[in-house]
Each structure stands twice: as structure tokens, then as C-alpha cells.
Design an enzyme around this catalytic site. Structure first.
Site, PDB file in Angstrom:
ATOM      1  N   LYS A   1       1.253 -34.761 -33.083  1.00 54.69           N
ATOM      2  CA  LYS A   1       1.976 -34.231 -34.242  1.00 54.69           C
ATOM      3  C   LYS A   1       2.833 -35.353 -34.836  1.00 54.69           C
ATOM      4  O   LYS A   1       3.619 -35.995 -34.124  1.00 54.69           O
ATOM      5  CB  LYS A   1       2.841 -33.057 -33.781  1.00 54.69           C
TER       6      LYS A   1
HETATM    7  O1  G3P Z   1       6.786 -25.908 -35.037  1.00 56.78           O
HETATM    8  C1  G3P Z   1       7.378 -26.020 -36.285  1.00 56.78           C
HETATM    9  C2  G3P Z   1       7.878 -24.744 -36.908  1.00 56.78           C
HETATM   10  O2  G3P Z   1       7.057 -23.668 -36.592  1.00 56.78           O
HETATM   11  C3  G3P Z   1       9.342 -24.511 -36.792  1.00 56.78           C
HETATM   12  O3  G3P Z   1       9.733 -23.187 -37.046  1.00 56.78           O
HETATM   13  O4  G3P Z   1      11.391 -21.326 -37.142  1.00 56.78           O
HETATM   14  O5  G3P Z   1      12.134 -23.657 -36.492  1.00 56.78           O
HETATM   15  O6  G3P Z   1      11.502 -23.134 -38.828  1.00 56.78           O
HETATM   16  P1  G3P Z   1      11.273 -22.814 -37.396  1.00 56.78           P
END
Ligand code: G3P
Length: 223
Positions: free
Chosen positions: A87
Site C-alpha cells: 500500500k
Molecule cells: O484503510 C483506510 C481507510 O479505510 C480508513 O478509514 O474510517 O479511518 O477513514 P477511516
């Protein structure tokens, strides 16, 4: 549409995998920190454990932000297991690194995508996946799901093979909307996956089926 779980928590991965619907896992440095995983050896051991738990792709994020650092770290991560996807953040050196990884056969997930332009560039560089962050766009009162529709339209028009991975999913409603908007993959917290099971009419219907069954059983027993 593929279902990935967005966590580094082994119990949650296990629970989602036990449903038989899990296609992969995504992690990020915040999710690893949440599990208290630090130090190269521990981080690599944790990724190896996750990669052995699911047959599908497992995204492991680089911490380096310069080209040489990302290439070195990405190669090490990719060497942990054949299903590790590197990633890489959507920055200039990240695009360079994705191009490099594509040339040497290492799969990548370009993260922190917030525009169609970024998704187009990442695909051009050869990213296996792009990760637009839906919830974080909603957080600033824009419509996150519009970005999924936009990228899906661009990729379809251009015949692009990069997989559109809807990330920063916050609810089961988001999952359904991402499916409708043309996402190839959703990565979600376990709570959003389990939320898909729920409907009050299902509970009421099941209760009625079982009550009717009990009634006829009792009648037969008392006859
Ligand atoms: O893995 C990246 C993403 O899904 C992060 O989610 O909820 O931290 O914005 P969030």
C-alpha cells in the site's frame, strides 16, 4: 464485488473469515498502531499471520515517503507472503514507486485517493487497486460516494483494469451504495459487514416461523 475487512485485529479478521465471505484484508499504520504493533519484526510477523488467515490480498502500507525508501520497504513487505499487496500513498514518489513495483510484478494499492485525477494517475502508473476514502469525504460534508461513481465511470470509459476499492466505509449503507456505484471491492470494519445481516422484518419473520412450528409440534404431542 469483493469484501475486504479494514482492520489489523486478528479476532475480527477471524470472525469475518468464518462467515465465508471474506476476500481480503486492508490495514494502515493507524490500524496497526491501534493493535499496539510496532517494530519491524513484530510488524512483519503480524502481516505474515494475517496473510496466512486469508487466501486473498492483504494490503500492508509503507511508512517511507521517498522513492528509495518505499521501494526498499515495499520489497520487504511483498517478500513476507505471496498475497501481500504493497500500500503506497498518493504522492509524487508514491506514483514513481507504484510504476516501479508494476514493472517488477509487485501488486500495489494506492491509498489516500480523494479525486478522479488521482485515481487516473495511479491507474496509469499500474496500481492494482486504488483506495478512495468515502467516509473522510463525507466528514467534510461532501458526497463521498460521488467519487466512487466518477472513478467507476473513468475506468469503464478507458477500459482500465485497476480495481476500484472503496475505503473509509463507515456503515452497511455505504457498502450497498458502493456496490451500486460500481466499486470492485469494499473494505469495511467488521461492524459494517455484520450490520448487513440486520433487518427487523427478518427477526419478526423468523420468530413467527418458529412459533408456528412450535404450535404444530405441541398439538401433535398432545394428540
Ligand atoms: O484503510 C483506510 C481507510 O479505510 C480508513 O478509514 O474510517 O479511518 O477513514 P477511516
Amino acid at each position: 464485488m469483493k469484501f475486504f475487512i479494514d482492520t489489523a485485529n486478528l479476532q475480527q479478521i477471524e470472525e469475518a473469515a468464518s462467515l465465508g465471505i471474506l476476500d481480503g484484508v486492508t490495514t494502515n499504520p493507524s490500524l496497526m498502531a491501534k493493535e499496539g504493533i510496532s517494530g519491524t519484526a513484530n510488524v512483519e510477523r503480524h502481516y505474515r499471520t494475517i496473510a496466512e488467515m486469508v487466501p486473498g490480498d492483504v494490503s500492508a502500507e509503507v511508512i517511507a515517503t521517498d522513492f528509495e525508501g518505499m521501494v526498499e520497504e515495499g520489497k520487504r513487505l511483498a517478500g513476507i507472503a505471496p498475497n501481500i499487496v504493497v500500500k503506497v500513498p498518493m504522492i509524487k514518489d508514491g506514483i514513481k514507486a507504484i510504476s516501479h513495483f508494476a514493472k517488477i510484478g509487485i501488486k500495489t494499492n494506492c491509498t489516500l485517493i480523494f479525486s478522479g485525477a488521482q485515481a487516473l494517475l495511479a491507474a496509469k502508473a499500474g496500481a492494482t487497486y486504488v483506495s478512495p476514502f468515502i467516509g473522510r469525504i463525507d466528514d467534510i460534508n461532501w458526497e463521498g460516494m460521488d467519487l466512487i461513481s466518477e472513478i467507476a465511470a473513468i475506468y469503464q470509459t478507458q477500459g482500465i483494469k485497476t480495481e476500484l476499492l472503496a475505503a473509509s466505509i463507515r456503515s452497511s449503507k455505504h457498502i450497498v451504495e458502493a456496490a451500486l456505484a460500481g466499486a470492485d471491492v469494499v473494505t469495511c470494519p467488521l461492524s459494517s459487514i455484520l450490520g448487513m445481516l440486520k433487518h427487523p422484518l427478518t427477526d419478526i419473520g423468523l420468530e413467527k416461523f418458529l412459533a408456528d412450528h412450535r404450535k404444530v409440534q405441541e398439538a401433535a404431542a398432545n394428540a
